[in-house]
Design an enzyme around this catalytic site. Structure first.
Site, mmCIF file in Angstrom:
data_model
loop_
_atom_site.group_PDB
_atom_site.id
_atom_site.type_symbol
_atom_site.label_atom_id
_atom_site.label_comp_id
_atom_site.label_asym_id
_atom_site.label_seq_id
_atom_site.Cartn_x
_atom_site.Cartn_y
_atom_site.Cartn_z
ATOM 1 N N GLY A 1 -8.644 -76.219 -61.973
ATOM 2 C CA GLY A 1 -8.079 -74.886 -61.774
ATOM 3 C C GLY A 1 -9.069 -74.021 -61.008
ATOM 4 O O GLY A 1 -10.274 -74.156 -61.189
ATOM 5 N N THR B 1 -15.745 -72.916 -64.119
ATOM 6 C CA THR B 1 -14.546 -72.757 -64.938
ATOM 7 C C THR B 1 -14.573 -71.384 -65.582
ATOM 8 O O THR B 1 -15.627 -70.927 -66.041
ATOM 9 C CB THR B 1 -14.387 -73.809 -66.053
ATOM 10 O OG1 THR B 1 -13.342 -73.377 -66.941
ATOM 11 C CG2 THR B 1 -15.639 -74.037 -66.882
ATOM 12 N N ILE B 2 -13.409 -70.743 -65.595
ATOM 13 C CA ILE B 2 -13.368 -69.448 -66.272
ATOM 14 C C ILE B 2 -13.569 -69.637 -67.773
ATOM 15 O O ILE B 2 -13.959 -68.714 -68.461
ATOM 16 C CB ILE B 2 -12.064 -68.673 -65.985
ATOM 17 C CG1 ILE B 2 -10.832 -69.397 -66.532
ATOM 18 C CG2 ILE B 2 -11.909 -68.363 -64.511
ATOM 19 C CD1 ILE B 2 -9.620 -68.487 -66.667
ATOM 20 N N ASP B 3 -13.324 -70.843 -68.282
ATOM 21 C CA ASP B 3 -13.439 -71.084 -69.731
ATOM 22 C C ASP B 3 -14.888 -71.107 -70.219
ATOM 23 O O ASP B 3 -15.136 -71.022 -71.421
ATOM 24 C CB ASP B 3 -12.782 -72.417 -70.109
ATOM 25 C CG ASP B 3 -11.267 -72.369 -69.991
ATOM 26 O OD1 ASP B 3 -10.748 -71.324 -69.562
ATOM 27 O OD2 ASP B 3 -10.622 -73.368 -70.322
ATOM 28 N N GLN C 1 -6.262 -63.926 -64.884
ATOM 29 C CA GLN C 1 -7.666 -64.105 -65.303
ATOM 30 C C GLN C 1 -8.473 -64.895 -64.293
ATOM 31 O O GLN C 1 -9.687 -64.818 -64.257
ATOM 32 C CB GLN C 1 -7.735 -64.861 -66.639
ATOM 33 C CG GLN C 1 -7.327 -64.046 -67.824
ATOM 34 C CD GLN C 1 -6.980 -64.925 -69.017
ATOM 35 O OE1 GLN C 1 -7.795 -65.106 -69.898
ATOM 36 N NE2 GLN C 1 -5.768 -65.453 -69.053
ATOM 37 N N THR D 1 -13.874 -82.686 -63.504
ATOM 38 C CA THR D 1 -14.383 -82.895 -62.141
ATOM 39 C C THR D 1 -15.745 -83.583 -62.178
ATOM 40 O O THR D 1 -16.018 -84.510 -61.409
ATOM 41 C CB THR D 1 -14.525 -81.520 -61.437
ATOM 42 O OG1 THR D 1 -13.257 -80.884 -61.444
ATOM 43 C CG2 THR D 1 -15.045 -81.661 -60.018
ATOM 44 N N ARG E 1 1.381 -49.945 -83.252
ATOM 45 C CA ARG E 1 1.742 -51.360 -83.191
ATOM 46 C C ARG E 1 0.511 -52.252 -83.293
ATOM 47 O O ARG E 1 -0.613 -51.813 -83.045
ATOM 48 C CB ARG E 1 2.381 -51.677 -81.830
ATOM 49 C CG ARG E 1 3.802 -51.220 -81.720
ATOM 50 C CD ARG E 1 4.305 -51.424 -80.307
ATOM 51 N NE ARG E 1 5.725 -51.114 -80.242
ATOM 52 C CZ ARG E 1 6.396 -50.904 -79.130
ATOM 53 N NH1 ARG E 1 5.768 -50.951 -77.962
ATOM 54 N NH2 ARG E 1 7.684 -50.653 -79.156
ATOM 55 N N GLY F 1 -8.643 -70.393 -72.424
ATOM 56 C CA GLY F 1 -9.733 -70.985 -73.202
ATOM 57 C C GLY F 1 -9.157 -72.154 -73.975
ATOM 58 O O GLY F 1 -8.635 -71.992 -75.070
#
Ligand code: F6P
Length: 352
Positions: free
Chosen positions: A12, A139-141, A290, A119, A176, A184
C-alpha cells in the site's frame, strides 16, 4: 562498482515514497549511476515494465507529492504468484527466476525495495538468490521491525488526529460517543499515537484484545462526572477478548498477499456501545485518507534521510539490509533479522 540501480515501491502506498525516490536518484546521479523504476512494485519487475528516472525530469518536484510516481502493487508476491492452470483453477507458482532474468538483462546492480514487511520478505528471498538488495521501511502502520519509525506513519497520525479534533466538537455538541476506526492491521501505532494526541477516552489496539464491558464502564464513568460525550479510537485490527478480527472481505480464500481485507470493527464497537449504554453512538471509518496526499515535513525529512542512507549503503557495498532510524540515528539491519518480526506495541522487537 554500481552503475545501474532500480527502485520499486511495493505494498500500500504511504506519504513519502516519492521523497525517497527523489533522494536516491539525486545522490545516484551525482555518482554517475543510472536509475530505473519498476512500475507497480514487484509486478513491474516480473513483467519487465520500467522507466528511467532522472532528477532533471520525472524525479523532480517530488518532495511534497503523495502516492508514488512509479505505482504500487500490494497483491504481488512473485515467489508465490497466482496463475490460472488449464482447468481455470488458481495455482501459486514461483516466478522469481523470471524477475532475476529481467534484472540481469537490464544490467541492474542493485535494487531498492521501498515497502513493509511483505515487500522486505520478497527482498530477502531475492537476496538469498544472489540479488543485491537494499530495503527502505515504508508503511503508515509503523510495524516494521528494527526501526523506531517508518515513513508515512507520522502523516497518518496527523490525519487521524485532525479527524479526532473534528469529532470532539460534534460529539460534545450532540452528547454522543464518537468511534473512529483507523488503519493498523497487526499493530495499533496509529490508533495509540492519535488517541494520545487527540485526547481520546478509549483506544483499542490489536495487541490487547478488548473487553466491551470495560469500554462501556469508562464511558459511563465519564457520564457520571458530567462528561456526556466520549471519543473511542479503534484500530482496524482490534479484536474482542476470545473473539476474531473483523474482516470486510476475503478473496481467493485468503490465499496470496493481502487477500484478507480488514474493516468494520468500528461499526461493531459503536453498535455495542449504543446497545449497552443507550448513548447515541456513531462510527467514522477514516480509511484511505490516512495514506493519501502530501507527507508532513517530518516524513519528507525522514524519507530524504532514508533515501540518502540507502544509496550511501550501496556505494559502500553494503547490501541485503534494511535502512533503519533508531534513537535519532540512521543505520541498517540485515533483512534476515527484519523479516517476519513485526514491531508491535509493548514488545519492541528491535535489536541494536
Ligand atoms: O499496510 C497499510 C494498510 O494501510 C493497512 O493498515 C491496511 O489494512 C491496508 O493497508 C489496506 O490496504 P489495501 O486496501 O490497499 O490492501
Amino acid at each position: 562498482m554500481i552503475k545501474k540501480i532500480a527502485i520499486l515501491t511495493n505494498g500500500g502506498d504511504a506519504p513519502g515514497l516519492n521523497a525517497v525516490i527523489r533522494a536516491i536518484v539525486k545522490v545516484a546521479e551525482r555518482n554517475e549511476i543510472e536509475c530505473y523504476g519498476f512500475i507497480e512494485g514487484y509486478k513491474g519487475l516480473l513483467n519487465n515494465n520500467y522507466i528511467k528516472l532522472e532528477s532533471s525530469g520525472n524525479a523532480a518536484g517530488l518532495l511534497h507529492r503523495g502516492g508514488t510516481i512509479i505505482g504500487a502493487s500490494n497483491s504481488t508476491n512473485v515467489f508465490n504468484y497466482p496463475v490460472k492452470n488449464e482447468n481455470g483453477e488458481t495455482e501459486y507458482v514461483d516466478l522469481s527466476d523470471k524477475c532475476i532474468e529481467n534484472l540481469n538483462n537490464l544490467g541492474i546492480d542493485c535494487i531498492f525495495t521501498l515497502g513493509g514487511d511483505g515487500t522486505q520478505k520478497s527482498a530477502r528471498d531475492f537476496s538469498l538468490k544472489g540479488v543485491k538488495v537494499i530495503g527502505v521501511p515504508k508503511t503508515i502502520d509503523n510495524d516494521v521491525a528494527h526501526t523506531d519509525v517508518t515513513f508515512g506513519f507520522n502523516t497518518a497520525v496527523e490525519v487521524a488526529t485532525e479527524a479526532l479534533d473534528r469529532l470532539h466538537t460534534t460529539a460534545a455538541s450532540h452528547n454522543r460517543v464518537m468511534v473512529l476506526e483507523v488503519m493498523g492491521r497487526y499493530a495499533g501505532w496509529i490508533a495509540l499515537d492519535s488517541a494520545i494526541a487527540g485526547g481520546a477516552d478509549v483506544c483499542l489496539i490489536p495487541e490487547i484484545p478488548y473487553d466491551i464491558n470495560k469500554v462501556v464502564d469508562k464511558i459511563r464513568n465519564r457520564a457520571k462526572r458530567g462528561k456526556n460525550f466520549s471519543i473511542v479510537v479503534v484500530s482496524e485490527g482490534a479484536k474482542p477478548l476470545n473473539g476474531e478480527i473483523t474482516v470486510k472481505r476475503t478473496l481467493d480464500e485468503g490465499k496470496g498477499v493481502d487477500n484478507v481485507r480488514l474493516g468494520g470493527v468500528g461499526d461493531v464497537v459503536a453498535k455495542q456501545i449504543e446497545d449497552i449504554t443507550g448513548i447515541p453512538t456513531r462510527n467514522t471509518t477514516l480509511g484511505y485518507v490516512q495514506r493519501g496526499g502530501s507527507p508532513i515535513p517530518f516524513d519528507r525529512i525522514l524519507s530524504t534521510k532514508f533515501g540518502y542512507k540507502a544509496i550511501e549503503l550501496a556505494l559502500q557495498g553494503t547490501f541485503n539490509v534494511l535502512v533503519t532510524y533508531n534513537g535519532g540515528h540512521l543505520s541498517y539491519a540485515s533483512l534476515e533479522d527484519v523479516v517476519g518480526d513485526n514491531k508491535v506495541i509493548g514488545a519492541p522487537s528491535r535489536k541494536y
